[in-house]
Design an enzyme around this catalytic site. Structure first.
Site, PDB file in Angstrom:
ATOM      1  N   VAL A  86      -9.118  47.837  13.964  1.00 22.94           N
ATOM      2  CA  VAL A  86      -9.507  49.261  14.002  1.00 22.94           C
ATOM      3  C   VAL A  86      -8.966  50.089  13.078  1.00 22.94           C
ATOM      4  O   VAL A  86      -7.787  49.909  12.589  1.00 22.94           O
ATOM      5  CB  VAL A  86      -8.886  49.953  15.252  1.00 22.94           C
ATOM      6  CG1 VAL A  86      -9.378  51.374  15.302  1.00 22.94           C
ATOM      7  CG2 VAL A  86      -9.412  49.269  16.543  1.00 22.94           C
ATOM      8  N   TYR A 127      -3.608  56.086  21.225  1.00 20.57           N
ATOM      9  CA  TYR A 127      -4.549  55.271  22.041  1.00 20.57           C
ATOM     10  C   TYR A 127      -4.354  55.976  23.475  1.00 20.57           C
ATOM     11  O   TYR A 127      -5.177  55.640  24.441  1.00 20.57           O
ATOM     12  CB  TYR A 127      -4.271  53.857  22.043  1.00 20.57           C
ATOM     13  CG  TYR A 127      -4.871  53.421  20.762  1.00 20.57           C
ATOM     14  CD1 TYR A 127      -6.297  53.168  20.750  1.00 20.57           C
ATOM     15  CD2 TYR A 127      -3.850  52.864  19.739  1.00 20.57           C
ATOM     16  CE1 TYR A 127      -6.603  52.616  19.405  1.00 20.57           C
ATOM     17  CE2 TYR A 127      -4.412  52.180  18.675  1.00 20.57           C
ATOM     18  CZ  TYR A 127      -5.990  52.167  18.550  1.00 20.57           C
ATOM     19  OH  TYR A 127      -6.315  51.632  17.175  1.00 20.57           O
ATOM     20  N   PHE A 419      -2.654  40.339  18.066  1.00 17.88           N
ATOM     21  CA  PHE A 419      -4.198  40.046  17.974  1.00 17.88           C
ATOM     22  C   PHE A 419      -4.807  41.179  17.317  1.00 17.88           C
ATOM     23  O   PHE A 419      -4.411  42.249  17.184  1.00 17.88           O
ATOM     24  CB  PHE A 419      -4.808  39.543  19.310  1.00 17.88           C
ATOM     25  CG  PHE A 419      -4.540  40.695  20.263  1.00 17.88           C
ATOM     26  CD1 PHE A 419      -5.577  41.709  20.389  1.00 17.88           C
ATOM     27  CD2 PHE A 419      -3.344  40.785  21.111  1.00 17.88           C
ATOM     28  CE1 PHE A 419      -5.212  42.748  21.295  1.00 17.88           C
ATOM     29  CE2 PHE A 419      -3.097  41.804  21.971  1.00 17.88           C
ATOM     30  CZ  PHE A 419      -4.135  42.596  22.343  1.00 17.88           C
TER      31      PHE A 419
END
Length: 419
Positions: A86, A127, A419
């Site tokens: 992102v 987030y 990841f």
């Protein structure tokens, strides 16, 4: 967002190069990529799960997800959308690009039957507004070996097992199966695909990801089964006053049994000339400090949130894991402005911890946001602690105690992989 901005999935392999350049720009990796790297990444990027924002044809924001299996308490593997890559170019911030791509991915993940989404947050404040909460934490230590008070004459396991250096071919053969065993017993762990092992063992190397071959060591039990693996590199400093000063950096250490874990740490602590061990990211309640004669020799370098989780299908997610605390019933009202997890749900568990969860119209025992329920989901957080922070509302006296007893796990969850 702007009329000239087009947010979409990648439509052709030609998009991948432009998308990669935007990713490298956003992560400060440099704007130049080799044709080889673009070709390699084009082979592994699933364009249907990869989004970009394009301004007059040039990519300025990136977003990608991958299918992963997430281990939940009890050992079940839950399908998850693993979000990564992102980025938004500095020239295009504050235009809602990340939010637009996130909304598209969360809706698509739910449609694909993925009850949760997961990511590793580069920055803490980003987030939570998308319904994610920190579900696992990590710690890493620097071990001052001379102060650790360990037996440097360690000659190997005394349990009939053995420790051996392993060539890359053996790691490629035995590593994936070993990791699957570790994943199945580690809430918070995710599976590793073929590309992960290719990168970690040097089969797939690109210019922007230089690779140095580490030492690999395996632990075998008395029957010869590989139960543990460690990969590490060394850095030799000058020898001040003619004294050795070698540092070890652990790239990964996975163990399917406590005996394997102890043996591999003791092997590293007994290496000649080594004065410092950098452990890399470990579980926040890792046993390592207590293996030392002096646990203070393990200096905490970091203790921080790591994997964040977003619930998309509450009944599916809560039914997948097991619970402690005996037979119980808990009615949860989940607040979710985006709507994916919103509703009122009855969680019922039996004496063995097996659960069922379904929508209900009965009055709630607890009201909690989707992000805070995500903090509880893998067992890392305490409902009592959230209540003390005024982050959940208790409608029935003792409901927070019940939730704490149900959700908490004997060991803290841990995701070993970035990841």
């Amino acid at each position: 967002m702007g009329a000239d901005l087009d947010v979409r999935t990648l439509s052709a392999s030609d998009d991948v190069g432009d998308w990669l350049r935007a990713l490298h720009t956003g992560f400060h990796l440099g704007p130049t990529l080799t044709a080889e790297e673009i070709e390699v990444r084009a082979q592994v990027v699933d364009r249907t799960r990869t989004q970009g924002a394009f301004d007059r044809g040039r990519c300025v924001a990136t977003f990608r997800s991958m299918p992963r299996r997430l281990t939940v308490p009890g050992g079940a593997a839950l399908n998850a959308s693993a979000i990564t890559n992102v980025s938004v170019s500095a020239t295009h911030r504050r235009r809602g690009l990340a939010g637009t791509m996130m909304a598209a991915e969360l809706s698509a993940a739910r449609d694909r039957g993925e009850p949760v989404a997961i990511l590793v947050a580069a920055e803490y404040p980003i987030y939570g507004r998308f319904g994610f909460g920190p579900a696992t934490w990590v710690a890493n230590w620097e071990v001052d070996v001379p102060r650790a008070a360990v037996d440097r004459r360690y000659a190997g396991p005394s349990d009939g097992g053995r420790v051996d250096f392993a060539p890359l071919a053996e790691v490629r053969e035995t590593g994936p199966g070993l990791h699957e065993r570790v994943r199945a017993r580690t809430p918070g762990a995710i599976d590793r695909d073929r590309v992960w092992w290719q990168i970690q063992t040097g089969e797939r190397v690109v210019a922007s990801r230089p690779w140095t071959e580490p030492f690999h060591v395996v632990y075998r039990d008395a029957s010869g089964r590989v139960d543990g693996l460690v990969a590490y590199t060394t850095q030799e400093e000058h020898w001040p006053n003619k004294l050795p000063k070698v540092e070890v950096s652990v790239r990964q250490l996975i163990a399917a049994t406590p005996a394997a874990e102890r043996a591999l740490w003791r092997f590293l602590l007994s290496l000649d000339w080594v004065t410092l061990i950098r452990t890399g990211y470990r579980a926040p309640d890792d046993v390592l400090p207590l293996l030392l004669g002096d646990p203070r020799a393990a200096r905490t370098e970091a203790l921080a949130d790591f994997m964040w989780l977003r619930l998309l299908d509450v009944p599916a997610a809560l039914s997948a894991r097991t619970y402690a605390g005996g037979p119980a019933a808990l009615r949860l009202e989940v607040l979710d402005p985006q709507g994916h997890a919103a509703g009122r749900f009855l969680l019922e568990t039996d004496a063995s911890g097996v659960a069922s969860c379904a929508p209900t119209t009965a009055p709630a025992d607890l009201t909690v946001t989707a992000a805070d329920l995500a903090c509880l989901y893998l067992g890392d957080e305490s409902a009592v602690r959230l209540a003390a922070l005024d982050r959940l509302t208790e409608h029935r006296p003792g409901a927070a105690d019940t939730a704490t007893a149900l959700f908490r796990t004997p060991r803290r969850p841990w995701c070993p992989d970035i990841f």
